[in-house]
Design a protein around this motif. Structure first.
Motif, short mmCIF file in Angstrom:
data_model
loop_
_atom_site.label_atom_id
_atom_site.label_comp_id
_atom_site.label_asym_id
_atom_site.label_seq_id
_atom_site.Cartn_x
_atom_site.Cartn_y
_atom_site.Cartn_z
N ASP A 236 0.84 -1.19 0.00
CA ASP A 236 0.00 0.00 0.00
C ASP A 236 0.89 1.25 0.00
N ARG A 237 0.43 2.27 -0.73
CA ARG A 237 1.15 3.53 -0.82
C ARG A 237 1.32 4.19 0.56
N LYS A 238 0.41 3.88 1.48
CA LYS A 238 0.49 4.47 2.80
C LYS A 238 1.76 4.03 3.53
N ASP C 236 -6.61 -8.10 -2.11
CA ASP C 236 -7.67 -7.14 -2.40
C ASP C 236 -9.01 -7.88 -2.47
N GLY D 225 1.36 -1.03 5.96
CA GLY D 225 1.25 -1.33 4.53
C GLY D 225 2.47 -2.01 3.96
#
Lengths: 265, 265, 265, 265
Positions: A236-238, C236, D225
């Motif tokens: 995830d980009r986070k 996902d 993440g």
């Protein structure tokens, strides 16, 4: 409490920075600047509720008004050089998340920062995990100099190998050269071209591109009857936020220009 | 109890077969043939203690004397064709562990086996795990047709990619073609040649060669937000024995020639 | 072209189904039902543009008007039983994505479906990868009966072990029992309690809970000098869509009630 | 060239040390001591051909005769304390591969070594890869304090968790405590006991015991993440040799007692 202003506060990354700063107990979010969404509340844009901090347009004016301790800049490649100069000339430390500065520009900003006794931080990668993977790999290399890299990304990543894989290979090779470590000779014959991967500093890099992957890398070290493997998975980009927050907290500790998150680890 | 004779009983593989047959409750070791170590005890040679079964030289004569149910042959490529014919003409089922038979020779042996109502079994790979890996991969392919293979071997393996990897790719591609499954287009550009591996049936194969590895393979299937990975690790040559024993027990169930352990799974 | 109606068309899963059906060449989206967002366009709600199909409230009336071939139901546990009966009584096949039906209700729906010559499909897991993982594991079990399961989830998953891990263990144990495969005796002593995991059908399950993970499982099979590992990674929620689409296309092929996606693989 | 004597030269580990020293260009094998195989050639025993160095029985006498630079001791727990004292009193550095010294004995040997200006090295684990795994894990812990350990061994390993896993957990926890890093709260409920593993310093350890494994460990760090994983695979006992050789070369650099290979990395 460090007082933080976000430049590009309404952007994809910038609004996440607003949120991350807001949620950190040692930091205070005090301002937001952008060329769009002027007047809108940066808290609302970041999804954390109204903070009564409207987006403003003029960075210099806001710096004089608010006098933040640190500016985090996630704007655009062509804006970042001028933004950085504005911060430095106002005596404000800056964390640069935008890529695109040339070597020359970095040197100029570094000199300017030293002159103004200001700290500027630039990083090609804000993922703490990815930076640790590279740092650890360089530590292992002198003891286990035989190494290959497998990087796995989604099939929409158009280039291969990845920049991180190449950077990792460079760091490993530098470390094993300094240590004078000798790798085993590669005597393999490719009966089909490409089987042994691309070579960076004599280190094979294998690039997998498949739907389902996000951004992953394995560094495989082979030894005498044993293997050591370091793997990083970014889902995830986070995952960049902890690195940004770390930089905000550490930036003032190293006056002048600092390049790369590994300097804070 | 099936009565088993081992041809090549004093060899590296053959003596392991003697041991494995001896230790199996449903099998009885009744004879050993070789061109060397004549007269020595096959149990002693296999490290299981004296069995009072001396190595003998003449396969045909021993078959007539002992009348085993099955012969396991781990001799030499140039000997195997004649050995197989001798077994078949004596009406004895045979499990062939030696590679090197041509397509033509296999067909001839198959016809001869049918004529004599005898079963002959030949396998390129006796590792149950490796055979299962290929079988499972072919099952997955129709549902997740986007796939890459990574095979990892010690740095003394001179060729790349491995035969098992190529065979796996062939089986996957056949399965997805039969199912009419469409893989995603590969749009990646190699900035460094070899990054995307060697292509077999459009399936990238990446070959790692490092000290510390023995023989390993991963088959990576990518899907919509998900991944399925099948991995096989072979740590020791002894991993072939369960496959040999399985073949010994099953060989009589399929008259004529059978090729590949997957037929018994 | 199969004509598909989505019940719960404005929900998180339902709107993804609308999108997935819309994008599939062999399917046509013909209607949407919900108790909220009445009158709004289901295409707009799903982010695929205006389809001129308004959300309607009364399932029975819509079925009579539109006469779809298949209904996909992602509504609520307490609504699903009545929804299914409505579809069956209208002679329409149904794919149930909502969990919460009791064993008794499933039997009743099955009988009703047979009577009306209609097909109903229910699945606890629509991820093709997860279902394949379980299916393949059951195939391996007779040959490599020594097995452990590691499942890894984010630290917000409150229960351990996961339902999928337990279901996998059940299927493996059933398969190895049918085959009469004997696992090795576990002689390990736990010097610290919990080290050897939770036991389901004598199969150790180890549950990792860490930030960064989404939903992952490894099934580890150990053999004689070799290992076979099957790993599934779900990154996902969209990974459920291919399974839903598969079910929509296959549902009519099995009249009466079908439980579990593995029946279509 | 460092001149090396091996005590326990005819043992399983000792004969491998003879071989490893013999093959190293910077080291010379000059003597072998044991209580068995007296008079036999240590080169022949190690499988490297005749070295004209017979096994001798009296360590003290041999030290006076040969005056080696370093003694490597792979004898027996009850012999090692006296052996070490003999070496120290003769002014010879010693690398101790035998485990079983008490804390008290180590302190006494350390004092004695300082007095005689001699170096003594003791290690619980000579695998460079395993020691690096622990060292790297401790480095990562301050940045990614949420961690679990999976260790995988063959099913003949009777205890669980492994000593290395416990030692790794200790080092990780010490490092994150010094850094003041806060791990996330574990809110998981075990519906089946043992699912979440054994806890050492609040770090879950999961022990897999299956045929096919040798000795393996994964340290899983979870972040925001992202994931960082360090894995060590030990396939062969020979993996200890590079660590022994490293210790032989470095031992003189640290007078007094040194405990743990990490001090040389």
């Amino acid at each position: 409490m460090l007082r933080v202003l976000v430049n590009g506060a309404d952007g994809r990354m910038g609004s996440q920075v607003v949120k991350a700063v807001y949620e950190d107990k040692e930091l205070e979010i005090v301002g937001g600047v952008s060329i769009s969404n002027i007047g809108r509340d940066i808290g609302e844009l970041a999804g954390v509720g109204v903070l009564n901090i409207p987006v403003r347009a003029d960075l210099g004016a806001v710096l004089e008004d608010i006098k933040p301790d640190v500016v985090v800049d996630f704007t655009a490649p062509k804006a970042i050089f001028d933004n950085a100069k504005t911060c430095i000339s106002h005596g404000v430390d800056i964390v640069v998340g935008t890529t695109g500065l040339t070597e020359e520009q970095r040197v100029e900003l570094g000199n300017m920062a030293v002159e103004h006794r200001v700290s500027i931080f630039i990083a090609p990668n804000f993922s703490i995990g990815a930076v640790l993977m590279m740092k650890l790999s360089a530590e292992v290399a002198p003891y286990l100099p035989d190494v290959e890299i497998i990087e796995l990304h989604h099939n929409n990543k158009l280039d291969a190998p990845s920049g991180t894989a190449i950077m990792t290979a460079d760091k490993i090779d530098a470390a094993r050269k300094i240590a004078g470590a000798q790798q085993a000779q590669d005597k393999t014959h490719e009966s089909l071209e490409g089987a042994r991967g691309a070579k960076v500093d004599d280190i094979p890099i294998h690039s997998v591109r498949l739907p389902g992957y996000v951004a992953h890398q394995q560094v495989l070290f082979g030894g005498y009857g044993e293997l050591l493997t370091i793997r990083h998975d970014s889902i995830d980009r986070k995952s960049f936020m902890p690195g940004v927050i770390l930089a905000v907290k550490k930036v003032s500790s190293r006056p002048g220009l600092t390049f790369g998150l590994e300097n804070y680890l």
